[in-house]
Design an enzyme around this catalytic site. Structure first.
Site: not given
Lengths: 389, 370, 389, 370
Positions: C128, C246
């Site tokens: 990332q 999530e």
């Protein structure tokens, strides 16, 4: 560094101790908290005794009628009073610790002549009209207006958190003489007689159920211009100047009383058997260690004030730490008392009152900002800077 | 697994919140501050009729046949609304003693619902409970007598003995008083208890009496009932605490939005935000722990009831005390006035905490079950 | 409220448990933390095994190649993996939990076809590239620039806190395509091949002495426009969309591991005798009670996510509380170990690493602001509002 | 009473700060991270020549004849500069054993100042100390052997025994090793100690050795010396902790002024300000407590040395641990990099704390003296 007292300091201690031993025997009984007339009589009577013995204004300069003692001598004075369980300053608080010192520093000769001696002699009680409902932590937002009319200011507005207003003769009052939005720059400091027409006192009940504080409602109260201390619109500076008079001893009595409470709690825990709980002992030990540190910090502050005349950073550090410590002590006391703490009494009173400590005279949040900005030099918040500029 | 409130549970919570808003608005509670009788019997009857004290009574017994989870949802609402009165003991009397049907011989003499006890004469103990609890209007208080919770040095939780002797809450309002000891549960007629009112109680809505002499009562339950009583009163106390914490969070947030200082709402300052955020964490944590503990009672196998009840009680009392304190802090000077009700929550937190084992004892229980 | 698992959930548990019992016996030894090639082989090998058994993407939708399990089933999956001490997600983390879900939600059909299967099958490792040295908590301040040049973006800048960049094939990258000062509104989300010319990886040593993170230096890296996910300048929304994916399970493995650690500490304290110290027992009991509460909170979050598809407020509450709890647990462990904790080992590693928890992925200070503003509805700070507007 | 630093004390602090800045700049310390010998003997000699280890040695004995207060001022500076090495034991060896003049018979064989020990042969224990300490350059380490500080379960403070056996700091750099037990102080030649280096130490500047077998040494002090050693090492450790806390406060404030986020210095955010303000409180409190404790040793009658040393140690270790942690938090992500030295203070705090009695024990000491 030297923690030993000098011969002169020890001599002061000895003579004070001897005097206290005699005078305290003759004291009348302590009045009930809500009998204000009796409280005034009691506190002023005690101040009169101090005054006659030459202890009326230990920390006041000699030319203002005080004893002119050093901060260290004042510490000795406070230690001995606490040790002997002598009465506290009571309703004399604002006069002796705030209004008086302000007039000493900023008053005219006539004002000094008029106001100082009655404070020292226990003849006049003062109260403070600073806070307002919408100006708490942000004192510079105060709105009570004073408009000049001939030789008078005509004052209207509302004050809050005024201690013992019920029995006060005079009030140190902050009013707005500048434009709305003038913040610190448009405030004036006045002496207001409490019997002036238009002054209404409404006692305010606190969460402890006490009437220590009042609200003041001011409706076109006429205050002579002669009662102004300092210049018009310069009242903010005048009010702040008193802080320079503070020599690190403001909380000495309470700190010593807190240390005594720790001893009492330990003694009573030993008697009752809960001393066998190591977690309780350790909580007590931890609080006592921090109190010892604050006692050391106090002596540092007083030493610094003796040298430099101002208390330095220690005072703000002390206030932040002591406020939270008093709450922890009160929590501990309540836990030790258990179910008995539900009956209103000393532990409950301390517990509930301890909550005001992180609020009054600047919340702990504001105190932390002050430490961070004034001591550590961190930048102000942009929005606050704009407003206070 | 579905740990969200069911529709029924949600409806129960809403119903209770609405009853509390109608029957126990803060203004009317405040008119009874520091009085010897802070309980309004009419409102109490409405709570009872809504099933507050018969939630766990079987449907056969006239109750709703629900579990500890439902009761914890209801008691959170009662705590949030600061409802005064002997809530916990009244519920336990219904769910624990009520279920036993009372002692022999008296079960057949129920008293008129809500009415006063017959004057004089022996107390129809089991019958009183069985009868009135079914009717759902009895005000039942409690006293704990020296058991394993008693601490050296006098303080002892439950409605127990302190330095001031045994303190009982709401004595003047009670229909019956349950005496809880390790060995048994007894019922005593509150009118024959030799007690004097406490001059001023920390909680203005929880009047106290100092008991000088406690007569022997009628036995209505054995050691098994005692154990259950003491375990479940902790759960109910925790639920009240969660409610208190949640109420103070709401109050603090509302004030922080409205009050301005330095030209902006105080709630826009980080310091105030962080106080509120920490309150939120305490409320959410303790509520989840409470519900998990209730289910550990209701649903064997999903958790250790002893550990989870102790843990929930620990977090809930901490949450109530810390949040009610933080609520006063957020209110600044106004929080220190009697007028603003923040201090009522603070005092109630202490009352509730004092009816629980101490934090150290709860921690020991959790540690012992690791 | 019902904490019992359904028959289907219990069936998943049984079959998983059976499969794990078999497969774990054949696993190679866990590689050393600094042998990155071995770590990649180990983690990808494990992912391959999961994939072949149908557990490759338990929480991924079926049409993306996943199992399409409910959040509750995912909780069962994570519980069983932890119970069996199976390997964690390791270097597969960014692909499985962040980049993959982003592409599922926002990628084109071609992008889904290209990127998803290799993640599930343990063939490609992602990293990332979001944080920058000057854009930490304030991610919207990122400066890495992408300039359009034909069918490419030409990207230059610097990224930091990139996990396992050493062994990554692809990087989810946020770049600025808008004007300077465009904040959230000028950011674009790109897929960057790590072997593209101009990409330099410099491992960053953390205070734990580990090389988990790297800095990325990007010098005119050409990235095809086809690698853009979502519209130009819409990358902030694209990156945030993953948070909706999530489902409250992000910390389950660590939470279960923490509960296990409490049991181990209790057992070892009993063995060594320090269990006799009631203050230690109470500290342990207090932490365990809070862990139990967080486990309850997790189940609440997962239940909410099962119904609504998003995890609700519980996730932020969890992160704030768990971050501080991990620090307290580590402090306790260090205290229990005493002098032995000075030798680098598990307690020291946990202690030092726990400090990053109140910093990484939004400092606790920022988390509290988020809770106060987004959950409680308190007003933003004026200055921040102006900037983020 | 004057509790401000005297002119001499202020000058001492400034001198030390300047020596530390010159001889122990952070860059040069960092070049020795994780090496078995982190002490630079030349710099150590300069400390010694400045009197760091002979402050309390009488003027007749070649020292400065100062008190615990002066030493606490000096050790705060050493802590602030993260000076590595066996500072505490070296000072105590000088002020406690040095003052005894060493054991009989050996006093006449001082070693050349700063030079290596003679190879092989018996260790001239007392003489070594008497001689080298006077010269002020000996590196003296310490080990605590099972005394009342030893805790059940292995961990034990001082340079003591843990799960990993006895750990000694800086063994490879030492000229002498003092073994502290309840009964006596012994000196051992570090070269004859059977020990192996620890693979990696928590504090990169404090290398450790695991002692397998400790030979019997020469007795250089009795139980009275042992007691004094153990009490004063706590004071010196507290002084180092105050220095560590003060250094991290300075670092945090400097970073908060310079680092910008959301368009302004992070130090302008209340949340960061409040972290720094709380650090300041810890530093000021613990420094005042330290100085009061030192004076309680130096000036009989001004305080209870036992209580005040324990209290100062409690606050100082807490301050060091909490402030070094807060310093990392203020640094955000950068604080989590090896490059920024914040973690060195954190690790050092643990090393210092582990050489003290635990917080609970210190609290018990204070409580017992109420």
């Amino acid at each position: 560094m030297d923690l030993r007292y000098s011969a002169e300091e020890e001599e002061l201690r000895r003579s004070l101790r001897a005097w206290l031993a005699g005078v305290l025997r003759g004291l009348p009984q302590k009045p009930r908290p809500d009998d204000w007339d009796a409280r005034r009589r009691y506190d002023m009577g005690w101040q009169r005794l101090l005054y006659e013995a030459g202890y009326g204004g230990v920390d006041w300069p000699k030319d203002a009628g005080g004893r002119g003692s050093s901060p260290v001598e004042q510490l000795v004075f406070l230690e001995e009073l606490q040790r002997a369980r002598a009465p506290g300053v009571g309703v004399g608080f604002v006069g002796l610790l705030h209004a008086g010192p302000t007039i000493i520093a900023e008053g005219s000769a006539a004002q000094r002549a008029r106001y100082l001696q009655p404070i020292l002699a226990g003849e006049e009680v003062w109260c403070q009209g600073f806070s307002e409902p919408d100006a708490g932590s942000d004192l510079a937002a105060l709105k009570t207006r004073a408009v000049r009319d001939g030789d008078d200011y005509v004052v209207s507005g509302q004050k809050i958190w005024t201690s013992h207003a019920q029995v006060a003769d005079l009030c140190e009052l902050l009013v707005r003489t500048g434009t709305e939005g003038s913040r610190h720059r448009g405030i004036t400091w006045l002496v207001m007689p409490m019997d002036a027409p238009g002054v209404e006192v409404r006692p305010l009940r606190t969460i402890a159920g006490s009437s220590e504080f009042s609200e003041l409602f001011l409706d076109e109260v006429r205050i002579p211009v002669a009662n102004r201390v300092g210049a018009e619109n310069d009242g903010w500076r005048v009010a702040m100047v008193t802080f320079a008079f503070e020599r690190g001893t403001a909380f000495v009595a309470e700190l010593l009383e807190s240390m005594e409470l720790m001893r009492l709690l330990a003694a009573s825990a030993k008697e009752s058997g809960i001393w066998d709980d190591p977690c309780l002992r350790q909580r007590l030990g931890s609080l006592a260690a921090e109190l010892d540190a604050l006692w050391a910090l106090t002596r540092r502050n007083v030493s610094e004030a003796s040298r430099s005349g101002v208390p330095g950073i220690g005072g703000s550090v002390f206030k932040l730490a002591f406020s939270e410590l008093r709450q922890s002590m009160a929590d501990l006391w309540m836990d030790i008392e258990g179910r008995s703490a539900l009956v209103w009494g000393e532990p409950a009173d301390m517990w509930v009152n301890s909550l005001s400590r992180t609020i009054a005279a600047g919340t702990s949040q504001v105190q932390r900002n002050i430490l961070a900005e004034r001591v550590l030099g961190l930048p102000k918040e942009p929005s606050t800077r704009t407003l206070e500029g | 697994m579905d740990f969200e409130l069911s529709e029924d549970e949600g409806a129960l919570a809403r119903a209770l919140r609405s009853i509390c808003a109608n029957r126990f608005p803060l203004e009317s509670l405040r008119s009874r501050e520091l009085q010897p009788d802070t309980v309004d019997r009419e409102s109490w009857r409405e709570l009872a009729e809504a099933g507050v004290f018969s939630l766990r009574t079987s449907e056969d017994g006239g109750g709703l046949g629900l579990g500890a989870a439902a009761v914890s949802v209801v008691f959170e609402e009662l705590g949030r609304a600061l409802v005064p009165g002997p809530l916990v003991a009244s519920e336990l009397a219904a769910s624990i003693i009520g279920m036993t049907g009372g002692t022999e011989g008296n079960a057949g003499s129920p008293l008129p619902a809500g009415g006063p006890l017959p004057a004089g004469g022996p107390l129809p103990a089991g019958g009183l409970l069985a009868g009135q609890v079914r009717a759902g209007v009895a005000l039942v208080g409690q006293i704990h007598l020296g058991d394993s919770w008693e601490r050296a040095g006098g303080s002892f939780p439950g409605s127990g003995r302190g330095r001031d002797g045994i303190l009982v809450e709401h004595l003047a309002s009670l229909d019956a008083l349950v005496v809880v000891s390790e060995r048994c549960l007894q019922v005593v007629d509150p009118r024959v208890v030799d007690a004097e009112p406490v001059d001023r109680s920390l909680d203005p809505l929880t009047p106290l009496w100092r008991v000088a002499r406690l007569p022997e009562g009628e036995e209505v339950g054995g050691p098994e009932h005692s154990r259950r009583w003491r375990s479940e009163e902790v759960l109910l106390g925790a639920a009240l605490c969660v409610g208190v914490a949640a109420a103070t969070l709401d109050m603090a947030v509302a004030y922080a939005m409205q009050r301005r200082q330095f030209g902006r709402p105080v709630g826009s300052f980080q310091a105030v935000k962080h106080i509120c955020a920490d309150m939120l964490v305490r409320v959410e944590e303790s509520r989840c722990a409470l519900h998990a503990a209730a289910l550990a009672i209701d649903q064997p196998g999903v958790g250790d009831p002893v550990r989870s009840v102790a843990g929930a009680a620990l977090l809930a009392t901490r949450a109530a005390l810390a949040c009610s304190k933080a609520c006063i802090q957020v209110h600044g000077g106004m929080g220190f006035t009697w007028e603003i009700p923040a201090h009522l929550y603070l005092a109630r937190s202490r009352v509730l905490a004092s009816a629980m084992p101490g934090a150290g004892e709860l921690e020991e229980v959790v540690a012992s079950r690791l």
